[in-house]
Structures are given as structure tokens and as C-alpha cells.
Design a protein around this motif. Structure first.
Motif, PDB file in Angstrom:
ATOM      1  N   SER A  87       4.595  27.091 -13.295  1.00  8.70           N
ATOM      2  CA  SER A  87       5.263  26.585 -14.488  1.00  8.70           C
ATOM      3  C   SER A  87       5.170  25.067 -14.538  1.00  8.70           C
ATOM      4  O   SER A  87       4.948  24.408 -13.515  1.00  8.70           O
ATOM      5  N   PHE A  88       5.336  24.508 -15.747  1.00  8.24           N
ATOM      6  CA  PHE A  88       5.264  23.065 -15.963  1.00  8.24           C
ATOM      7  C   PHE A  88       6.455  22.653 -16.829  1.00  8.24           C
ATOM      8  O   PHE A  88       6.572  23.089 -17.980  1.00  8.24           O
ATOM      9  N   ASP A  89       7.319  21.808 -16.293  1.00  8.56           N
ATOM     10  CA  ASP A  89       8.464  21.309 -17.056  1.00  8.56           C
ATOM     11  C   ASP A  89       8.022  20.072 -17.839  1.00  8.56           C
ATOM     12  O   ASP A  89       7.775  19.009 -17.271  1.00  8.56           O
ATOM     13  N   GLY A 132       3.245  17.741 -25.723  1.00  8.21           N
ATOM     14  CA  GLY A 132       1.803  17.928 -25.760  1.00  8.21           C
ATOM     15  C   GLY A 132       1.066  16.985 -24.831  1.00  8.21           C
ATOM     16  O   GLY A 132       0.178  17.401 -24.073  1.00  8.21           O
ATOM     17  N   TYR A 133       1.429  15.709 -24.870  1.00  8.88           N
ATOM     18  CA  TYR A 133       0.753  14.728 -24.027  1.00  8.88           C
ATOM     19  C   TYR A 133       1.172  14.860 -22.563  1.00  8.88           C
ATOM     20  O   TYR A 133       0.378  14.599 -21.660  1.00  8.88           O
ATOM     21  N   LYS A 134       2.408  15.291 -22.327  1.00 12.04           N
ATOM     22  CA  LYS A 134       2.846  15.494 -20.955  1.00 12.04           C
ATOM     23  C   LYS A 134       2.046  16.618 -20.300  1.00 12.04           C
ATOM     24  O   LYS A 134       1.599  16.499 -19.150  1.00 12.04           O
ATOM     25  N   PHE A 135       1.852  17.699 -21.042  1.00 12.80           N
ATOM     26  CA  PHE A 135       1.070  18.823 -20.517  1.00 12.80           C
ATOM     27  C   PHE A 135      -0.362  18.389 -20.206  1.00 12.80           C
ATOM     28  O   PHE A 135      -0.938  18.774 -19.184  1.00 12.80           O
ATOM     29  N   GLU A 136      -0.909  17.572 -21.081  1.00 14.83           N
ATOM     30  CA  GLU A 136      -2.267  17.064 -20.873  1.00 14.83           C
ATOM     31  C   GLU A 136      -2.364  16.268 -19.573  1.00 14.83           C
ATOM     32  O   GLU A 136      -3.310  16.436 -18.798  1.00 14.83           O
ATOM     33  N   ASN A 176       4.558  27.329 -28.761  1.00 14.56           N
ATOM     34  CA  ASN A 176       5.708  28.164 -28.445  1.00 14.56           C
ATOM     35  C   ASN A 176       5.247  29.552 -28.032  1.00 14.56           C
ATOM     36  O   ASN A 176       4.353  30.136 -28.656  1.00 14.56           O
ATOM     37  N   ALA A 177       5.851  30.078 -26.991  1.00 15.38           N
ATOM     38  CA  ALA A 177       5.537  31.440 -26.574  1.00 15.38           C
ATOM     39  C   ALA A 177       5.832  32.396 -27.726  1.00 15.38           C
ATOM     40  O   ALA A 177       6.829  32.250 -28.450  1.00 15.38           O
ATOM     41  N   ILE A 178       4.944  33.367 -27.945  1.00 16.67           N
ATOM     42  CA  ILE A 178       5.088  34.304 -29.050  1.00 16.67           C
ATOM     43  C   ILE A 178       6.220  35.291 -28.760  1.00 16.67           C
ATOM     44  O   ILE A 178       6.179  36.063 -27.794  1.00 16.67           O
ATOM     45  N   ASP A 237      13.156  25.902 -23.791  1.00 16.73           N
ATOM     46  CA  ASP A 237      13.631  24.771 -22.985  1.00 16.73           C
ATOM     47  C   ASP A 237      12.529  23.757 -22.700  1.00 16.73           C
ATOM     48  O   ASP A 237      12.751  22.789 -21.968  1.00 16.73           O
ATOM     49  N   GLY A 238      11.320  23.974 -23.252  1.00 18.65           N
ATOM     50  CA  GLY A 238      10.227  23.045 -23.014  1.00 18.65           C
ATOM     51  C   GLY A 238       9.565  23.217 -21.670  1.00 18.65           C
ATOM     52  O   GLY A 238       8.978  22.266 -21.138  1.00 18.65           O
ATOM     53  N   VAL A 239       9.616  24.415 -21.132  1.00 21.43           N
ATOM     54  CA  VAL A 239       8.956  24.707 -19.857  1.00 21.43           C
ATOM     55  C   VAL A 239       7.814  25.689 -20.112  1.00 21.43           C
ATOM     56  O   VAL A 239       8.025  26.756 -20.707  1.00 21.43           O
ATOM     57  N   VAL A 240       6.601  25.314 -19.682  1.00 22.73           N
ATOM     58  CA  VAL A 240       5.446  26.201 -19.807  1.00 22.73           C
ATOM     59  C   VAL A 240       5.533  27.259 -18.710  1.00 22.73           C
ATOM     60  O   VAL A 240       5.531  26.934 -17.526  1.00 22.73           O
TER      61      VAL A 240
END
Length: 366
Positions: free
Chosen positions: A60-62, A168-172, A245-247, A284-287
Motif C-alpha cells: 500500500s501507498f499512503d 497524483g504527484y505523490k504516487f508518481e 478512486n477504487a471502483i 482515505d487517500g491510501v492506494v
């Protein structure tokens, strides 16, 4: 009402065979450092971390890390005029030695621009957001730059949208690294690097037109290319990185296929990117899940749009511009705009500053 015979943007008129398109090739690149200054190298080329690490089950990625809701995160600040076109002009000057004096066009290009401008044109048959492009012709090459619309000037991002951009940029940054000392390599608990970027310069052909354009790029799959500038960059080794967003219900899936897949496909197809790395995030913004989606799958799963319609409209607009703008001038600027409620319009600007600046054409002539 425009006095020009503008092309139709009705999808029914554009639903014909996909036009001739040459797979894009990278012919150079440039970096924007942490101060957003032009650097003629690959120092900001972002390398994708190993896929087995990114796609690992249960990882996971916060994306909230480093975000400060009391601070305005100015992600990729855009000025009134197209700042990216200035970077393209700087790259042209840095590669002036490639110019063939026996040919009238700059690098043999009929059109020279930034990817986002072609993308906006492509999306027009299905898009509800307007755009304004400024156009000049010099040395038989047509330059296309972006101008912010009145809606853009008044667009003050809500905290929700500001946070979404940050995600978006944080995930990148969490999925990539750079080979050089860069703010992109900051610890994960630091805010995202808001200014640095790598921009690739591409050549392609659309119909009978040779086109050249810059594009900001995400992760590259060969770490050696960041260390050795002699290794040619290949378009199909780049990936596009997105969050979504998760479906959780059918409406979200319809929006994904109707809107997001359209934008992802248009961005990637123009630069030959084959895959999109998607981080599916919770409320919550967690991948919680990362997936690799082939770009072709975006077009195959399209809902309410067709890729041939988009590309035919781009070709029709380029044909219109080529046939209409015949005079070379460093002062005359055309404005092509799209407003969903009133359609396309083109006019000649009066009393405005050209975007082909004096510093550009004077240095190019030297």
C-alpha cells in the motif's frame, strides 16, 4: 461568428477510418530542475522502480504523507502564456546545429507544439471544457501554444481538488527515482517535488504532416539510460502513472471508461506509451492496489467515445490550419478557441505579444 470555414467537431462526421499515423520517436529531451529552470540533459529522467516491487500483492501507498492542508501546494504552476512552449523554444535553440539550412521548415516540421495542445484538440468531440490556442507561423512551421481561458484564471482549487492533485504527484514520486541528485529523491515523508520534470521531444507524422512536440514524461523502465546519455530513449519504455478512486459502484466504472480512459489513452497514444500504472486509492487517500493497464485496453473498453473520431478531428484541424495560415510572420498571432456552448472560433489577435519571442527568432538566425 467566425469568418473561417472551421472543421466539424460532430462525432458523426468524424467516424471514418483511423488516419495515417507514424509511431512517435524521441529525438531529444530536457529537464526542469527544482527551480523549474531549463537544463539540456536527462538529470530529471524518472526511473520506474522494479515492477515486482510496485505491483506486489498487499503493498500500500499512503498518499497523504507530506501533505499540509494549511499550505497551498502549487502543483506544476502554469502561467498565462504557455510556459511549456518556452521550454520547447529553448530546446530548439540548444539544438540549432541540427537545422538544415537548405530546408525552409524548422527540423522539417509542419507543426511544432506541446502534447497537451494536440490532446485538447483530440478530446474536443467529447469534451465539456473549453480551450484557447495561440498560433504563429515562422519559417514555414506552424507553432501552437496554449493560453489560459477566463475559467482557468478564476479556477481556485478547493481543498479537495488540491489534495487530489497532490495525491497524483505523490504516487508518481513513490514509484520512481532519479539517477542524479534531485528533489524527486527526497525521503518519502517529505512533500512532493513540485517543479522538476523531464520533457521528451517527439517526432511523428499525422496524415501528410510531420509534427514535433514536447511531452512531460513519467517513469522509464531502463535505469541505465539515466546514467548514460548516449543510450537512445525509446517511447515504449515509458509508462504513465495515475491514481484513481477504487471502483465501488457502477457509476464509477462508467466514469472511468467514459472520461478517464479517454484522457489516459489520448495522453499515452501521442507519445507511444504502452501501459498505464494505476494506483487504486480508498477514501482515505491510501492506494491499496496497483494495476498495469495496457493503453490499448483503454480504447477497447471505451464508453461513449471512439479513438478514430478523436484523431480524425486532430487531422482536420491541422489541415485547416495548414490551408488557412499561409503567411510567415513573427508578429501575427491567430487564436483558435473551443467553447462547448458556442463551438469553434478563430480570429487574428490585435495588440498582443507574440509567443515566438524576439529572443527566440533572433538567436535562431545567428
Amino acid at each position: 461568428m467566425s469568418s473561417y470555414d472551421l472543421p466539424s467537431y460532430d462525432p458523426r462526421d468524424l467516424d471514418r477510418d483511423f488516419p495515417y499515423f507514424v509511431y512517435p520517436k524521441i529525438v531529444g529531451g530536457l529537464s526542469l530542475d527544482q527551480n523549474k529552470e531549463f537544463v539540456h540533459d536527462r538529470s530529471q529522467l524518472m526511473i520506474l522502480k522494479p515492477e515486482n516491487e510496485i505491483l506486489a500483492k498487499g503493498k500500500s501507498f499512503d498518499l497523504n504523507i507530506g501533505y499540509d492542508e494549511n499550505k497551498t501546494h502549487r502543483i506544476r504552476k502554469v502561467y498565462e502564456q504557455d510556459e511549456y512552449m518556452n521550454y520547447v523554444l529553448r530546446w530548439i535553440l540548444a539544438n540549432r546545429h541540427r537545422y538544415d539550412e537548405s530546408k525552409s521548415q524548422i527540423f522539417g516540421a509542419d507543426f511544432l507544439t506541446f502534447r497537451g495542445n494536440f490532446r485538447n484538440i483530440m478530446l474536443t468531440p467529447y469534451e465539456k471544457e473549453g480551450w484557447v490556442l495561440r498560433i504563429q507561423k515562422w519559417k514555414d512551421t506552424i507553432f501552437i501554444a496554449k493560453k489560459k481561458t477566463p475559467e482557468n484564471f478564476n479556477d481556485v482549487k478547493s481543498e479537495e481538488r488540491n489534495r487530489s492533485s497532490y495525491y497524483g504527484y505523490k504516487f508518481e514520486t513513490l514509484l520512481t527515482t532519479t539517477a542524479n541528485n534531485s528533489c524527486q529523491n527526497a525521503p518519502e515523508d517529505e512533500p512532493v517535488c513540485e517543479k522538476s520534470a523531464f520533457i521528451g521531444m517527439f517526432v511523428s507524422q499525422i496524415g501528410n504532416f510531420r509534427v514535433q512536440y514536447g511531452a512531460e514524461l513519467d517513469g522509464y523502465m531502463d535505469p541505465n539510460a539515466a546514467k548514460d546519455n548516449t543510450i537512445p530513449l525509446q517511447a515504449d519504455k515509458f509508462v504513465k502513472i495515475h491514481t484513481s478512486n477504487a471502483i465501488r459502484h457502477p457509476g464509477q466504472e462508467r466514469f472511468l471508461r467514459k472520461v478517464k480512459f479517454l484522457h489516459w489513452w489520448a495522453n499515452c497514444f501521442l507519445v507511444g506509451t504502452q501501459d498505464v500504472i494505476v494506483g487504486w486509492k480508498d477514501t482515505d487517500g491510501v492506494v491499496r492496489h496497483v494495476q498495469k493497464i495496457p493503453v490499448q485496453e483503454c480504447a477497447r473498453s471505451a464508453l461513449g467515445w471512439k479513438d478514430n473520431v478523436c484523431f480524425n478531428f486532430l487531422l482536420d484541424v491541422l489541415t485547416f490550419l495548414k490551408e488557412t495560415i499561409v503567411e510567415n510572420s513573427v508578429t501575427k498571432v491567430y487564436r483558435l478557441s473551443w467553447v462547448p456552448d458556442s463551438g469553434l472560433n478563430m480570429e487574428i489577435e490585435a495588440g498582443t505579444e507574440p509567443f515566438l519571442h524576439e529572443w527566440f527568432h533572433s538567436q535562431f538566425k545567428q
